[in-house]
Motif scaffolding. Structure first.
Motif, PDB file in Angstrom:
ATOM      1  N   ILE A  65     -38.023  97.560 -37.014  1.00 31.95           N
ATOM      2  CA  ILE A  65     -37.198  98.156 -38.089  1.00 31.95           C
ATOM      3  C   ILE A  65     -36.681  99.523 -37.627  1.00 31.95           C
ATOM      4  O   ILE A  65     -35.512  99.860 -37.829  1.00 31.95           O
ATOM      5  CB  ILE A  65     -38.008  98.306 -39.403  1.00 31.95           C
ATOM      6  N   ALA A  66     -37.565 100.289 -36.972  1.00 35.89           N
ATOM      7  CA  ALA A  66     -37.169 101.628 -36.492  1.00 35.89           C
ATOM      8  C   ALA A  66     -36.047 101.539 -35.460  1.00 35.89           C
ATOM      9  O   ALA A  66     -35.236 102.462 -35.330  1.00 35.89           O
ATOM     10  CB  ALA A  66     -38.376 102.342 -35.901  1.00 35.89           C
ATOM     11  N   ASN A  67     -35.988 100.419 -34.724  1.00 37.50           N
ATOM     12  CA  ASN A  67     -34.928 100.241 -33.721  1.00 37.50           C
ATOM     13  C   ASN A  67     -33.527 100.332 -34.325  1.00 37.50           C
ATOM     14  O   ASN A  67     -32.575 100.679 -33.632  1.00 37.50           O
ATOM     15  CB  ASN A  67     -35.052  98.874 -33.038  1.00 37.50           C
ATOM     16  N   TYR A  68     -33.415  99.992 -35.608  1.00 40.49           N
ATOM     17  CA  TYR A  68     -32.094 100.033 -36.244  1.00 40.49           C
ATOM     18  C   TYR A  68     -31.607 101.464 -36.476  1.00 40.49           C
ATOM     19  O   TYR A  68     -30.438 101.677 -36.782  1.00 40.49           O
ATOM     20  CB  TYR A  68     -32.137  99.282 -37.594  1.00 40.49           C
ATOM     21  N   ALA A 107     -34.111  86.131 -52.305  1.00 47.69           N
ATOM     22  CA  ALA A 107     -33.603  85.616 -51.024  1.00 47.69           C
ATOM     23  C   ALA A 107     -32.195  86.137 -50.766  1.00 47.69           C
ATOM     24  O   ALA A 107     -31.891  86.640 -49.674  1.00 47.69           O
ATOM     25  CB  ALA A 107     -33.621  84.089 -51.026  1.00 47.69           C
ATOM     26  N   GLY A 108     -31.332  86.043 -51.787  1.00 44.00           N
ATOM     27  CA  GLY A 108     -29.957  86.528 -51.639  1.00 44.00           C
ATOM     28  C   GLY A 108     -29.916  88.023 -51.352  1.00 44.00           C
ATOM     29  O   GLY A 108     -29.197  88.477 -50.455  1.00 44.00           O
ATOM     30  N   SER A 109     -30.741  88.786 -52.090  1.00 45.08           N
ATOM     31  CA  SER A 109     -30.744  90.247 -51.902  1.00 45.08           C
ATOM     32  C   SER A 109     -31.211  90.609 -50.490  1.00 45.08           C
ATOM     33  O   SER A 109     -30.598  91.456 -49.817  1.00 45.08           O
ATOM     34  CB  SER A 109     -31.680  90.915 -52.917  1.00 45.08           C
ATOM     35  N   LEU A 110     -32.299  89.964 -50.041  1.00 42.36           N
ATOM     36  CA  LEU A 110     -32.813  90.272 -48.695  1.00 42.36           C
ATOM     37  C   LEU A 110     -31.787  89.908 -47.632  1.00 42.36           C
ATOM     38  O   LEU A 110     -31.569  90.673 -46.679  1.00 42.36           O
ATOM     39  CB  LEU A 110     -34.117  89.509 -48.435  1.00 42.36           C
ATOM     40  N   LEU A 111     -31.155  88.746 -47.798  1.00 42.81           N
ATOM     41  CA  LEU A 111     -30.174  88.319 -46.789  1.00 42.81           C
ATOM     42  C   LEU A 111     -28.991  89.288 -46.735  1.00 42.81           C
ATOM     43  O   LEU A 111     -28.476  89.584 -45.651  1.00 42.81           O
ATOM     44  CB  LEU A 111     -29.702  86.893 -47.087  1.00 42.81           C
ATOM     45  N   VAL A 112     -28.564  89.788 -47.908  1.00 43.20           N
ATOM     46  CA  VAL A 112     -27.459  90.761 -47.938  1.00 43.20           C
ATOM     47  C   VAL A 112     -27.884  92.046 -47.218  1.00 43.20           C
ATOM     48  O   VAL A 112     -27.137  92.603 -46.392  1.00 43.20           O
ATOM     49  CB  VAL A 112     -27.029  91.050 -49.399  1.00 43.20           C
ATOM     50  N   ILE A 113     -29.112  92.507 -47.489  1.00 42.72           N
ATOM     51  CA  ILE A 113     -29.604  93.741 -46.852  1.00 42.72           C
ATOM     52  C   ILE A 113     -29.715  93.546 -45.327  1.00 42.72           C
ATOM     53  O   ILE A 113     -29.263  94.379 -44.545  1.00 42.72           O
ATOM     54  CB  ILE A 113     -30.966  94.156 -47.455  1.00 42.72           C
ATOM     55  N   SER A 120     -24.307  96.954 -39.310  1.00 44.70           N
ATOM     56  CA  SER A 120     -24.392  98.376 -38.959  1.00 44.70           C
ATOM     57  C   SER A 120     -24.814  98.544 -37.495  1.00 44.70           C
ATOM     58  O   SER A 120     -24.265  99.386 -36.770  1.00 44.70           O
ATOM     59  CB  SER A 120     -25.381  99.057 -39.900  1.00 44.70           C
ATOM     60  N   ALA A 121     -25.795  97.730 -37.052  1.00 38.19           N
ATOM     61  CA  ALA A 121     -26.262  97.828 -35.659  1.00 38.19           C
ATOM     62  C   ALA A 121     -25.149  97.438 -34.689  1.00 38.19           C
ATOM     63  O   ALA A 121     -24.942  98.093 -33.655  1.00 38.19           O
ATOM     64  CB  ALA A 121     -27.478  96.933 -35.457  1.00 38.19           C
ATOM     65  N   ILE A 122     -24.408  96.381 -35.041  1.00 42.00           N
ATOM     66  CA  ILE A 122     -23.315  95.924 -34.167  1.00 42.00           C
ATOM     67  C   ILE A 122     -22.218  96.997 -34.123  1.00 42.00           C
ATOM     68  O   ILE A 122     -21.694  97.322 -33.062  1.00 42.00           O
ATOM     69  CB  ILE A 122     -22.755  94.568 -34.662  1.00 42.00           C
ATOM     70  N   ALA A 123     -21.895  97.565 -35.300  1.00 45.33           N
ATOM     71  CA  ALA A 123     -20.839  98.581 -35.372  1.00 45.33           C
ATOM     72  C   ALA A 123     -21.194  99.814 -34.536  1.00 45.33           C
ATOM     73  O   ALA A 123     -20.317 100.468 -33.971  1.00 45.33           O
ATOM     74  CB  ALA A 123     -20.603  98.986 -36.827  1.00 45.33           C
ATOM     75  N   ARG A 124     -22.487 100.142 -34.466  1.00 51.02           N
ATOM     76  CA  ARG A 124     -22.917 101.315 -33.693  1.00 51.02           C
ATOM     77  C   ARG A 124     -23.186 100.967 -32.230  1.00 51.02           C
ATOM     78  O   ARG A 124     -23.644 101.808 -31.457  1.00 51.02           O
ATOM     79  CB  ARG A 124     -24.157 101.946 -34.333  1.00 51.02           C
ATOM     80  N   GLY A 141     -30.826  89.249 -29.929  1.00 50.68           N
ATOM     81  CA  GLY A 141     -29.636  90.079 -30.114  1.00 50.68           C
ATOM     82  C   GLY A 141     -29.344  90.275 -31.593  1.00 50.68           C
ATOM     83  O   GLY A 141     -30.230  90.177 -32.436  1.00 50.68           O
ATOM     84  N   THR A 142     -28.069  90.521 -31.907  1.00 55.44           N
ATOM     85  CA  THR A 142     -27.708  90.780 -33.302  1.00 55.44           C
ATOM     86  C   THR A 142     -26.605  89.840 -33.813  1.00 55.44           C
ATOM     87  O   THR A 142     -26.556  89.557 -35.005  1.00 55.44           O
ATOM     88  CB  THR A 142     -27.220  92.240 -33.466  1.00 55.44           C
ATOM     89  N   VAL A 143     -25.743  89.362 -32.920  1.00 55.38           N
ATOM     90  CA  VAL A 143     -24.606  88.553 -33.377  1.00 55.38           C
ATOM     91  C   VAL A 143     -25.066  87.175 -33.860  1.00 55.38           C
ATOM     92  O   VAL A 143     -24.664  86.724 -34.936  1.00 55.38           O
ATOM     93  CB  VAL A 143     -23.546  88.419 -32.250  1.00 55.38           C
ATOM     94  N   GLY A 144     -25.942  86.524 -33.090  1.00 55.01           N
ATOM     95  CA  GLY A 144     -26.484  85.217 -33.485  1.00 55.01           C
ATOM     96  C   GLY A 144     -27.173  85.290 -34.838  1.00 55.01           C
ATOM     97  O   GLY A 144     -26.840  84.503 -35.749  1.00 55.01           O
ATOM     98  N   PRO A 145     -28.110  86.225 -35.021  1.00 55.47           N
ATOM     99  CA  PRO A 145     -28.765  86.355 -36.326  1.00 55.47           C
ATOM    100  C   PRO A 145     -27.784  86.655 -37.460  1.00 55.47           C
ATOM    101  O   PRO A 145     -27.993  86.216 -38.592  1.00 55.47           O
ATOM    102  CB  PRO A 145     -29.720  87.532 -36.122  1.00 55.47           C
ATOM    103  N   LEU A 146     -26.708  87.397 -37.156  1.00 56.02           N
ATOM    104  CA  LEU A 146     -25.715  87.698 -38.198  1.00 56.02           C
ATOM    105  C   LEU A 146     -25.067  86.404 -38.693  1.00 56.02           C
ATOM    106  O   LEU A 146     -24.955  86.176 -39.909  1.00 56.02           O
ATOM    107  CB  LEU A 146     -24.656  88.659 -37.642  1.00 56.02           C
ATOM    108  N   ILE A 147     -24.683  85.545 -37.738  1.00 56.41           N
ATOM    109  CA  ILE A 147     -24.060  84.260 -38.118  1.00 56.41           C
ATOM    110  C   ILE A 147     -25.063  83.415 -38.905  1.00 56.41           C
ATOM    111  O   ILE A 147     -24.719  82.819 -39.928  1.00 56.41           O
ATOM    112  CB  ILE A 147     -23.567  83.517 -36.856  1.00 56.41           C
ATOM    113  N   ARG A 148     -26.327  83.385 -38.447  1.00 58.20           N
ATOM    114  CA  ARG A 148     -27.349  82.609 -39.143  1.00 58.20           C
ATOM    115  C   ARG A 148     -27.545  83.138 -40.577  1.00 58.20           C
ATOM    116  O   ARG A 148     -27.634  82.356 -41.524  1.00 58.20           O
ATOM    117  CB  ARG A 148     -28.667  82.685 -38.370  1.00 58.20           C
TER     118      ARG A 148
END
Lengths: 189, 145
Positions: A65-68, A107-113, A120-124, A141-148
């Motif tokens: 989490i701190a990595n973000y 579930a919806g709230s967590l997925l949105v967060i 944010s990580a990809i943008a930075r 990585g971050t892109v695969g999880p974003l799509i998932r």
């Protein structure tokens, strides 16, 4: 009084016969239910797997989490024990079909967060492991999880809207309950 | 109303389970601050080190291109399959490998150093403060008029 009860009983029985679904409608309902239960179980198992992999090593998850680089360490550490617990509880709720509305809201709230954090990580330009499943699946990585996550949001949305659109009581059930009430009132009179 | 009650019940369950985890889990995180790391190296230690240092940049490729410690190699989770063989070509076991990422809050250098150690690079550590600390130390002194 007896005549009134009999007339009401006959009316209710007619309503049951008129509203009895056709075989095609019954098949459609069955397919809809099977698809819905499959999606709900899949979502539940995914959340349970995510929770268990994180609960194995919460200290490691706190570092992920701190990595973000979005939260101070203490908040990351608190979330590292709270988030997997929340995922576990909502996963169990979805699996057993209990408290489903609350579980879908979480579930919806967590997925949105999570999706927001990934964007944010990809943008930075951060090159980090998403931490979605602790250390059980590394190097995601971050892109695969974003799509998932976006796909899971669609599944959550489908479950939410199919739940809200499906009436809690079918027309038959309503008629049968009416029938039951009238029968009992008929017996009393 | 039912939804709010259900949300509350699930939250209550999560708080209970989270509380138990925070109290008794053998691998619970330290809530006061990140744990001390035996493989963490300060800039002062790198200056005093007698061994030659092989710097590894664990940030994204874009950040690496924008600026990096002279002589550093780019190695992160995304480029690992291509970059690790290149790293091995440059690596000499007499060198001290030090991984860095963007700043103190970034844990990526720690993870890459851990992955390097698991891959046989036993002397891999990571830089405290990362690229931010390096820039502070090596930024040109302000010009006097």
């Amino acid at each position: 009084m007896g005549g009134v009860a009999e007339r009401t009983l006959a009316r209710a029985e007619n309503a049951v016969n008129a509203e009895r679904p056709t075989p095609n409608a019954e098949r459609r309902t069955l397919v809809f239910r099977v698809i819905r239960i499959t999606l709900r179980t899949g979502l539940a198992l995914l959340f349970l797997f995510a929770a268990i992999t994180k609960l194995i090593d919460p200290a490691e998850f706190a570092q992920q989490i701190a990595n973000y680089q979005l939260l101070p360490w203490t908040v990351a550490a608190i979330l590292a024990v709270f988030l997997p617990a929340l995922e576990f509880c909502l996963g169990l709720s979805l699996l057993f079909g209990r408290l489903e509305t609350g579980a879908l809201i979480w579930a919806g709230s967590l997925l949105v967060i999570f999706t927001g954090a990934l964007i944010s990580a990809i943008a930075r330009g951060l090159s980090i492991d998403c931490g979605c499943f602790g250390r059980s699946i590394e190097n995601t990585g971050t892109v695969g999880p974003l799509i998932r996550n976006l796909m899971l949001l669609v599944v959550t949305g489908l479950l939410w809207f199919s739940r809200r659109n499906s009436p809690k009581q079918t027309a038959n059930e309503s008629s049968l309950s009416l029938l039951g009430r009238n029968r009992s009132s008929g017996t009393r009179s | 109303m039912t939804g709010t009650r259900e949300v509350g019940l699930i939250l209550l369950g999560a708080l209970l389970l989270g509380g138990v985890t925070a109290a008794v889990h053998p691998k619970r995180p330290s809530f006061l601050g990140p744990p001390d790391e035996p493989n963490e190296i300060t800039l002062a230690q790198t200056s005093a080190a007698s061994a030659k240092i092989l710097w590894v940049d664990a940030r994204s490729d874009a950040e690496f291109v924008a600026g990096h410690i002279p002589g550093a190699l780019s190695l992160n989770f995304d480029n690992w399959p291509d970059a690790f063989p290149k790293f091995l070509d440059h690596y000499d076991p007499s060198q001290r490998v030090i991984v860095y990422c963007s700043a103190s809050s970034c844990q990526l250098s720690r993870e890459i150093a851990e992955k390097l150690r698991a891959s046989g690079v036993t002397d891999a550590g990571f830089l405290k403060g990362g690229w931010e600390a390096w820039q502070k130390e090596h930024s040109p002194a302000p010009r006097t008029p």
